[in-house]
Structure formats: structure tokens, C-alpha cells
Scaffold this active site. Structure first.
Site, mmCIF file in Angstrom:
data_model
loop_
_atom_site.group_PDB
_atom_site.id
_atom_site.type_symbol
_atom_site.label_atom_id
_atom_site.label_comp_id
_atom_site.label_asym_id
_atom_site.label_seq_id
_atom_site.Cartn_x
_atom_site.Cartn_y
_atom_site.Cartn_z
ATOM 1 N N GLY A 46 27.481 3.893 -18.813
ATOM 2 C CA GLY A 46 28.290 2.858 -19.439
ATOM 3 C C GLY A 46 29.701 3.341 -19.665
ATOM 4 O O GLY A 46 29.974 4.557 -19.639
ATOM 5 N N GLN A 51 38.108 3.946 -23.198
ATOM 6 C CA GLN A 51 37.947 5.207 -22.459
ATOM 7 C C GLN A 51 38.839 5.291 -21.236
ATOM 8 O O GLN A 51 39.049 6.368 -20.694
ATOM 9 C CB GLN A 51 36.483 5.378 -22.005
ATOM 10 C CG GLN A 51 35.524 5.644 -23.145
ATOM 11 C CD GLN A 51 34.132 5.857 -22.605
ATOM 12 O OE1 GLN A 51 33.412 4.903 -22.369
ATOM 13 N NE2 GLN A 51 33.748 7.107 -22.376
ATOM 14 N N CYS A 88 28.671 11.587 -22.989
ATOM 15 C CA CYS A 88 29.786 10.641 -22.895
ATOM 16 C C CYS A 88 30.800 11.148 -21.885
ATOM 17 O O CYS A 88 31.113 12.345 -21.879
ATOM 18 C CB CYS A 88 30.439 10.530 -24.280
ATOM 19 S SG CYS A 88 31.821 9.398 -24.349
ATOM 20 N N LEU A 89 31.306 10.254 -21.045
ATOM 21 C CA LEU A 89 32.304 10.669 -20.054
ATOM 22 C C LEU A 89 33.574 11.188 -20.718
ATOM 23 O O LEU A 89 34.323 11.935 -20.106
ATOM 24 C CB LEU A 89 32.643 9.504 -19.120
ATOM 25 C CG LEU A 89 31.524 9.057 -18.169
ATOM 26 C CD1 LEU A 89 31.972 7.849 -17.361
ATOM 27 C CD2 LEU A 89 31.100 10.185 -17.239
ATOM 28 N N HIS A 131 26.017 2.818 -27.807
ATOM 29 C CA HIS A 131 27.024 3.864 -27.581
ATOM 30 C C HIS A 131 28.367 3.228 -27.200
ATOM 31 O O HIS A 131 29.418 3.597 -27.737
ATOM 32 C CB HIS A 131 26.504 4.790 -26.477
ATOM 33 C CG HIS A 131 27.432 5.878 -26.055
ATOM 34 N ND1 HIS A 131 27.170 7.217 -26.282
ATOM 35 C CD2 HIS A 131 28.621 5.845 -25.395
ATOM 36 C CE1 HIS A 131 28.170 7.941 -25.785
ATOM 37 N NE2 HIS A 131 29.059 7.136 -25.239
HETATM 38 CO CO CO Z 1 30.947 7.347 -24.347
#
Ligand code: CO
Length: 159
Positions: A46, A51, A88-89, A131
Site C-alpha cells: 500500500g 509518502q 513501510c516503504l 496502516h
Molecule cells: Co507506510
């Protein structure tokens, strides 16, 4: 195909609240296409618009055959609790355990501005959606996680 740069922990934008989307136009659609390209390039589950440096309420989640694109999402109802390991990226070197609901009811708009409701009971999807919803509030999984530790080298992708 256009990849967007993924903002990393420490950058202010990841801690800000995203604003609602007002224009359902070509620039939103190209942002969404870029977000999908970026998510798949990094093999994530996701991605939230902050981000990639856009402070708007947009999240995407994809797991196996299920694919969700949510604009201005709102959590209507949730229940259950299960602990899962998250990554998380924007935090590529860490993972940790977070408790999340196992049932979610959401309402959101699609890319054309039409409202829809979504009920999810798959635990991987509920975790991923929670998230990403947190990203829209400036919350990172590290804020909620226990047992935070370094990710194995070969797994530096994530959500
Ligand atoms: Co994330």
C-alpha cells in the site's frame, strides 16, 4: 510509467495531516497512476499520497487480486484485533508488530468523485488499509509498534 520519489522517515511531510481531495481531474488520475507504478516497483502492499510528497487524502492498497483506490477515506466501523508484523516503504530498514482491527467498514470516493462503501475482513488488507489511513494523519507504524527491529536485508520493500 513514472515513479515518484518515496519520502523517508525524518521528512516533515510524513508527520502532517493530509487534506481532502477537491478536484477529480487529470492531475489526480496521473498521480494515481504514478502511485501504482511506484507501489509495484517497490513491491509494496500500500501507499499513501503523503509518502510521495502530496499532502492529500489518497491511499492505494493491492494484495493478490484485490486492488483498492480510496480518496478521502473515512473509517465508519472497526472490530477485532490481531497483531501483525508491519513495514513501510518510508521506513525501509525497520519492522515491528502492530495490533490492528480484523474488520473494517470504510467510506470513500473513487477517482471520479463517486462515493462507495467498503467492508473488509481479510486480515492482511485490514492491516494494510489501517496502516495507510494512519499515513493520512501523520502517524507511522513505529508510533504503535512493539518489538521494533531491523528488517532482514532481502526484505527492504514493504508497505
Ligand atoms: Co507506510
Amino acid at each position: 510509467m513514472a515513479l515518484r520519489q518515496i519520502r523517508q522517515i525524518g521528512e516533515d511531510i510524513l508527520r502532517k495531516k493530509a487534506k481532502p481531495v477537491r478536484a477529480f481531474d487529470n492531475s489526480l488520475h496521473s498521480l494515481l497512476e504514478d502511485m501504482w507504478d511506484t507501489l509495484r516497483a517497490f513491491d509494496g502492499l500500500g501507499l499513501a499520497a503523503p509518502q510521495v510528497g502530496i499532502l492529500r487524502q489518497i491511499i492505494i492498497v493491492e494484495f493478490e487480486e484485490e486492488k483498492y483506490e480510496l480518496i478521502n477515506p473515512k473509517l465508519i466501523e472497526s472490530s477485532g484485533a490481531e497483531e501483525k508484523i508491519e513495514a513501510c516503504l518510508s521506513i525501509p530498514l525497520k519492522q515491528g508488530t502492530v495490533e490492528r482491527p480484523t474488520y473494517l467498514k470504510l467510506e470513500a470516493l473513487d477517482r471520479h468523485g463517486d462515493a462507495f462503501e467498503l467492508e473488509i475482513e481479510d486480515n492482511i488488507l485490514t492491516t494494510a488499509l489501517c496502516h495507510e489511513l494512519d499515513h493520512l494523519e501523520g502517524i507511522l507504524f513505529l508510533d504503535k509498534a512493539t518489538n521494533i527491529h531491523d528488517r532482514p536485508e532481502e526484505e527492504h520493500s514493504g508497505k
